[in-house]
Design a protein around this motif. Structure first.
Motif, PDB file in Angstrom:
ATOM      1  N   SER A 171       0.870  -1.174   0.000  1.00  0.00           N
ATOM      2  CA  SER A 171       0.000   0.000   0.000  1.00  0.00           C
ATOM      3  C   SER A 171       0.906   1.222   0.000  1.00  0.00           C
ATOM      4  O   SER A 171       2.085   1.150   0.366  1.00  0.00           O
ATOM      5  N   TRP A 172       0.358   2.366  -0.397  1.00  0.00           N
ATOM      6  CA  TRP A 172       1.173   3.574  -0.465  1.00  0.00           C
ATOM      7  C   TRP A 172       1.715   3.974   0.903  1.00  0.00           C
ATOM      8  O   TRP A 172       2.813   4.501   1.025  1.00  0.00           O
ATOM      9  N   SER A 173       0.955   3.675   1.944  1.00  0.00           N
ATOM     10  CA  SER A 173       1.412   4.036   3.292  1.00  0.00           C
ATOM     11  C   SER A 173       2.666   3.266   3.705  1.00  0.00           C
ATOM     12  O   SER A 173       3.415   3.715   4.582  1.00  0.00           O
ATOM     13  N   ASP A 174       2.922   2.122   3.043  1.00  0.00           N
ATOM     14  CA  ASP A 174       4.127   1.349   3.362  1.00  0.00           C
ATOM     15  C   ASP A 174       5.406   2.101   2.990  1.00  0.00           C
ATOM     16  O   ASP A 174       6.493   1.793   3.496  1.00  0.00           O
ATOM     17  N   LEU A 175       5.301   3.087   2.108  1.00  0.00           N
ATOM     18  CA  LEU A 175       6.472   3.836   1.655  1.00  0.00           C
ATOM     19  C   LEU A 175       6.860   4.954   2.615  1.00  0.00           C
ATOM     20  O   LEU A 175       7.969   5.490   2.541  1.00  0.00           O
ATOM     21  N   ALA A 176       5.957   5.308   3.504  1.00  0.00           N
ATOM     22  CA  ALA A 176       6.143   6.495   4.343  1.00  0.00           C
ATOM     23  C   ALA A 176       7.444   6.514   5.137  1.00  0.00           C
ATOM     24  O   ALA A 176       8.063   7.580   5.275  1.00  0.00           O
ATOM     25  N   PRO A 177       7.933   5.386   5.700  1.00  0.00           N
ATOM     26  CA  PRO A 177       9.139   5.468   6.542  1.00  0.00           C
ATOM     27  C   PRO A 177      10.441   5.678   5.780  1.00  0.00           C
ATOM     28  O   PRO A 177      11.478   5.936   6.399  1.00  0.00           O
ATOM     29  N   TYR A 178      10.408   5.577   4.459  1.00  0.00           N
ATOM     30  CA  TYR A 178      11.667   5.498   3.713  1.00  0.00           C
ATOM     31  C   TYR A 178      12.036   6.820   3.039  1.00  0.00           C
ATOM     32  O   TYR A 178      11.165   7.579   2.602  1.00  0.00           O
ATOM     33  N   THR A 200       2.876  11.736   1.978  1.00  0.00           N
ATOM     34  CA  THR A 200       3.653  12.961   2.145  1.00  0.00           C
ATOM     35  C   THR A 200       5.132  12.620   2.172  1.00  0.00           C
ATOM     36  O   THR A 200       5.562  11.724   2.914  1.00  0.00           O
ATOM     37  N   LEU A 201       5.908  13.314   1.351  1.00  0.00           N
ATOM     38  CA  LEU A 201       7.349  13.072   1.328  1.00  0.00           C
ATOM     39  C   LEU A 201       7.984  13.501   2.641  1.00  0.00           C
ATOM     40  O   LEU A 201       7.639  14.544   3.207  1.00  0.00           O
ATOM     41  N   SER A 202       8.912  12.683   3.129  1.00  0.00           N
ATOM     42  CA  SER A 202       9.624  13.040   4.355  1.00  0.00           C
ATOM     43  C   SER A 202      10.679  14.107   4.048  1.00  0.00           C
ATOM     44  O   SER A 202      10.926  14.455   2.888  1.00  0.00           O
ATOM     45  N   ASN A 203      11.296  14.638   5.092  1.00  0.00           N
ATOM     46  CA  ASN A 203      12.366  15.619   4.919  1.00  0.00           C
ATOM     47  C   ASN A 203      13.711  14.967   4.641  1.00  0.00           C
ATOM     48  O   ASN A 203      14.726  15.648   4.560  1.00  0.00           O
ATOM     49  N   ASN A 204      13.720  13.663   4.526  1.00  0.00           N
ATOM     50  CA  ASN A 204      14.949  12.909   4.271  1.00  0.00           C
ATOM     51  C   ASN A 204      14.984  12.533   2.795  1.00  0.00           C
ATOM     52  O   ASN A 204      14.345  11.564   2.376  1.00  0.00           O
ATOM     53  N   TYR A 205      15.710  13.311   1.981  1.00  0.00           N
ATOM     54  CA  TYR A 205      15.740  13.027   0.550  1.00  0.00           C
ATOM     55  C   TYR A 205      17.023  13.558  -0.072  1.00  0.00           C
ATOM     56  O   TYR A 205      17.747  14.370   0.517  1.00  0.00           O
ATOM     57  N   ILE A 206      17.301  13.092  -1.282  1.00  0.00           N
ATOM     58  CA  ILE A 206      18.399  13.573  -2.125  1.00  0.00           C
ATOM     59  C   ILE A 206      17.775  14.026  -3.437  1.00  0.00           C
ATOM     60  O   ILE A 206      16.867  13.364  -3.956  1.00  0.00           O
ATOM     61  N   GLU A 207      18.228  15.146  -3.986  1.00  0.00           N
ATOM     62  CA  GLU A 207      17.732  15.631  -5.265  1.00  0.00           C
ATOM     63  C   GLU A 207      18.846  15.539  -6.300  1.00  0.00           C
ATOM     64  O   GLU A 207      19.926  16.101  -6.112  1.00  0.00           O
ATOM     65  N   GLN A 248      21.896   0.992  -4.459  1.00  0.00           N
ATOM     66  CA  GLN A 248      22.579  -0.264  -4.141  1.00  0.00           C
ATOM     67  C   GLN A 248      23.023  -0.330  -2.682  1.00  0.00           C
ATOM     68  O   GLN A 248      23.241  -1.424  -2.150  1.00  0.00           O
ATOM     69  N   VAL A 249      23.169   0.821  -2.028  1.00  0.00           N
ATOM     70  CA  VAL A 249      23.756   0.829  -0.680  1.00  0.00           C
ATOM     71  C   VAL A 249      22.826   1.471   0.352  1.00  0.00           C
ATOM     72  O   VAL A 249      23.269   1.796   1.454  1.00  0.00           O
ATOM     73  N   SER A 250      21.544   1.649   0.009  1.00  0.00           N
ATOM     74  CA  SER A 250      20.660   2.365   0.925  1.00  0.00           C
ATOM     75  C   SER A 250      19.245   1.812   0.835  1.00  0.00           C
ATOM     76  O   SER A 250      18.937   0.956  -0.006  1.00  0.00           O
ATOM     77  N   ASP A 251      18.375   2.343   1.690  1.00  0.00           N
ATOM     78  CA  ASP A 251      16.952   1.996   1.658  1.00  0.00           C
ATOM     79  C   ASP A 251      16.125   3.107   1.019  1.00  0.00           C
ATOM     80  O   ASP A 251      14.946   3.269   1.317  1.00  0.00           O
ATOM     81  N   PHE A 252      16.740   3.884   0.140  1.00  0.00           N
ATOM     82  CA  PHE A 252      16.034   4.958  -0.546  1.00  0.00           C
ATOM     83  C   PHE A 252      15.105   4.390  -1.620  1.00  0.00           C
ATOM     84  O   PHE A 252      15.282   3.272  -2.102  1.00  0.00           O
ATOM     85  N   ILE A 253      14.112   5.206  -1.983  1.00  0.00           N
ATOM     86  CA  ILE A 253      13.198   4.908  -3.087  1.00  0.00           C
ATOM     87  C   ILE A 253      13.412   5.972  -4.159  1.00  0.00           C
ATOM     88  O   ILE A 253      13.580   7.152  -3.853  1.00  0.00           O
ATOM     89  N   ALA A 254      13.420   5.556  -5.420  1.00  0.00           N
ATOM     90  CA  ALA A 254      13.594   6.498  -6.531  1.00  0.00           C
ATOM     91  C   ALA A 254      12.528   6.242  -7.585  1.00  0.00           C
ATOM     92  O   ALA A 254      11.885   5.192  -7.611  1.00  0.00           O
ATOM     93  N   VAL A 255      12.351   7.208  -8.460  1.00  0.00           N
ATOM     94  CA  VAL A 255      11.466   7.057  -9.612  1.00  0.00           C
ATOM     95  C   VAL A 255      12.347   6.978 -10.848  1.00  0.00           C
ATOM     96  O   VAL A 255      13.127   7.885 -11.123  1.00  0.00           O
ATOM     97  N   MET A 256      12.229   5.859 -11.588  1.00  0.00           N
ATOM     98  CA  MET A 256      13.123   5.629 -12.722  1.00  0.00           C
ATOM     99  C   MET A 256      12.344   5.032 -13.886  1.00  0.00           C
ATOM    100  O   MET A 256      11.231   4.519 -13.719  1.00  0.00           O
ATOM    101  N   ALA A 257      12.951   5.078 -15.064  1.00  0.00           N
ATOM    102  CA  ALA A 257      12.361   4.427 -16.234  1.00  0.00           C
ATOM    103  C   ALA A 257      12.323   2.923 -16.020  1.00  0.00           C
ATOM    104  O   ALA A 257      13.238   2.334 -15.442  1.00  0.00           O
ATOM    105  N   ALA A 258      11.256   2.283 -16.492  1.00  0.00           N
ATOM    106  CA  ALA A 258      11.056   0.855 -16.239  1.00  0.00           C
ATOM    107  C   ALA A 258      12.188  -0.002 -16.795  1.00  0.00           C
ATOM    108  O   ALA A 258      12.511  -1.051 -16.228  1.00  0.00           O
ATOM    109  N   SER A 259      12.809   0.419 -17.885  1.00  0.00           N
ATOM    110  CA  SER A 259      13.868  -0.384 -18.496  1.00  0.00           C
ATOM    111  C   SER A 259      15.067  -0.554 -17.581  1.00  0.00           C
ATOM    112  O   SER A 259      15.833  -1.511 -17.717  1.00  0.00           O
ATOM    113  N   LEU A 260      15.252   0.352 -16.620  1.00  0.00           N
ATOM    114  CA  LEU A 260      16.407   0.267 -15.732  1.00  0.00           C
ATOM    115  C   LEU A 260      16.245  -0.818 -14.673  1.00  0.00           C
ATOM    116  O   LEU A 260      17.217  -1.226 -14.043  1.00  0.00           O
TER     117      LEU A 260
END
Length: 333
Positions: A210-217, A242-249, A261-273
């Motif tokens: 569910s979308w709420s599962d993403l909240a801690p990351y 709601t996006l947390s204050n913990n992010y990289i741009e 590869q080295v973190s628990d971050f979530i990103a938005v990427m093209a499906a081919s990757l």
């Protein structure tokens, strides 16, 4: 005035005022280079150093140009030479004309040496990092003598370069149609964007989410003002996330790949990757709406395509067809 040149023009029915005459008959490439150099350095001493002439010679050339046009191109200030509106106009067009001359030079050199030309490409890295390498492979198989220069950047930095003629093509997610102006576009690849993590991520083993599962990351986000940022934020808000204050741009696909590869971050990427065999990723089982226009290629319709640029477009089309086969799920028999 050069009476002979002016007389020939008038014999053919022409009518020129002084400004027309100077621009059409007396303006030289050295004038264009002088204007661009002064605009770059804003200081006659520095211009003299980079052009390997004396300061009086630079000053004299500028004075002759302003006198010939009958226009003040620069204002002398304590901060250096500042372009007037006339100067801004002529500098802008000078950059375009010099770029066209450089393209003509490259094509003539290629014809003389038996090479097949050169293409200058701007790449939007987050959306063209798979398509463009495949297209380059096809290009080099078909035309080894066609050489390519690639510059990574954002829409805001690459489109002015394309308009001014310093780039032949821009490859990546197509911008909104109302921002294209004098650009021609060709759609190449309708590729969805997905939520991506590293294979080790705590959510990577979950079959449903569910979308709420993403909240801690924490997140890796495209910067504000980039094509994807606003539609992504709207999609997350629509799912009460709601996006947390913990992010990289960043728009750097290399940073995104490495950090996932080295973190628990979530990103938005093209499906081919997601199917990268060297750095495998995991696509989270949550559907995003269509956030962006297709990946495609842009060029300046006022200049058209050189033969080498057309070859590159053909290879981009072929690469897109191959990628579409990989992205389309095979139907069971």
């Amino acid at each position: 005035m050069r009476a002979a040149s002016l007389s020939i023009f008038l014999l053919h029915g022409g009518h020129l005022n002084h400004l027309d005459w100077y621009l059409q008959i007396n303006l030289k490439a050295r004038h264009l280079r002088l204007l661009v150099a002064i605009d770059t350095y804003r200081n006659l001493t520095q211009v003299a150093e980079v052009t390997h002439v004396t300061v009086p010679a630079v000053s004299k050339s500028l004075a002759e140009l302003e006198r010939g046009l009958g226009l003040a191109l620069f204002t002398r200030t304590t901060r250096g030479l500042i372009p007037t509106p006339y100067g801004d106009c002529l500098i802008r067009h000078s950059k375009t004309m010099l770029a066209v001359l450089h393209q003509a030079r490259d094509e003539l050199k290629a014809l003389r040496t038996g090479a097949e030309g050169k293409v200058h490409i701007g790449m939007l890295p987050a959306s063209a990092s798979v398509l463009l390498p495949q297209a380059l492979s096809f290009l080099k198989q078909r035309s080894p003598g066609t050489n390519v220069t690639i510059i990574e950047g954002t829409t805001e930095t690459l489109l002015p370069e394309l308009w001014q003629g310093r780039l032949d093509l821009v490859v990546g997610r197509l911008p909104p149609p109302d921002s294209l102006g004098s650009f021609e576009e060709q759609e190449l690849l309708e590729e969805p964007v997905v939520l991506m993590t590293g294979k080790h991520h705590p959510l990577a083993n979950r079959k449903t989410l569910s979308w709420s599962d993403l909240a801690p990351y924490p997140w890796i986000l495209p910067p504000p003002g980039s094509i994807l940022r606003d539609p992504l934020e709207r999609a997350l808000e629509a799912n009460a996330l709601t996006l947390s204050n913990n992010y990289i741009e960043t728009l750097s696909i290399h940073v995104v790949r490495a950090h996932l590869q080295v973190s628990d971050f979530i990103a938005v990427m093209a499906a081919s990757l997601a199917s990268d065999s060297v750095q495998p990723f995991h696509a989270l089982p949550l559907s995003l709406p269509r956030l962006l226009r297709p990946t495609g290629v842009l060029w300046n319709r006022n200049r058209g395509l050189s033969p080498s640029a057309q070859r590159m477009v053909d290879c981009l089309e072929e690469a897109a067809r191959h990628l579409m086969k990989d992205l389309t799920p095979s139907r069971p028999d």
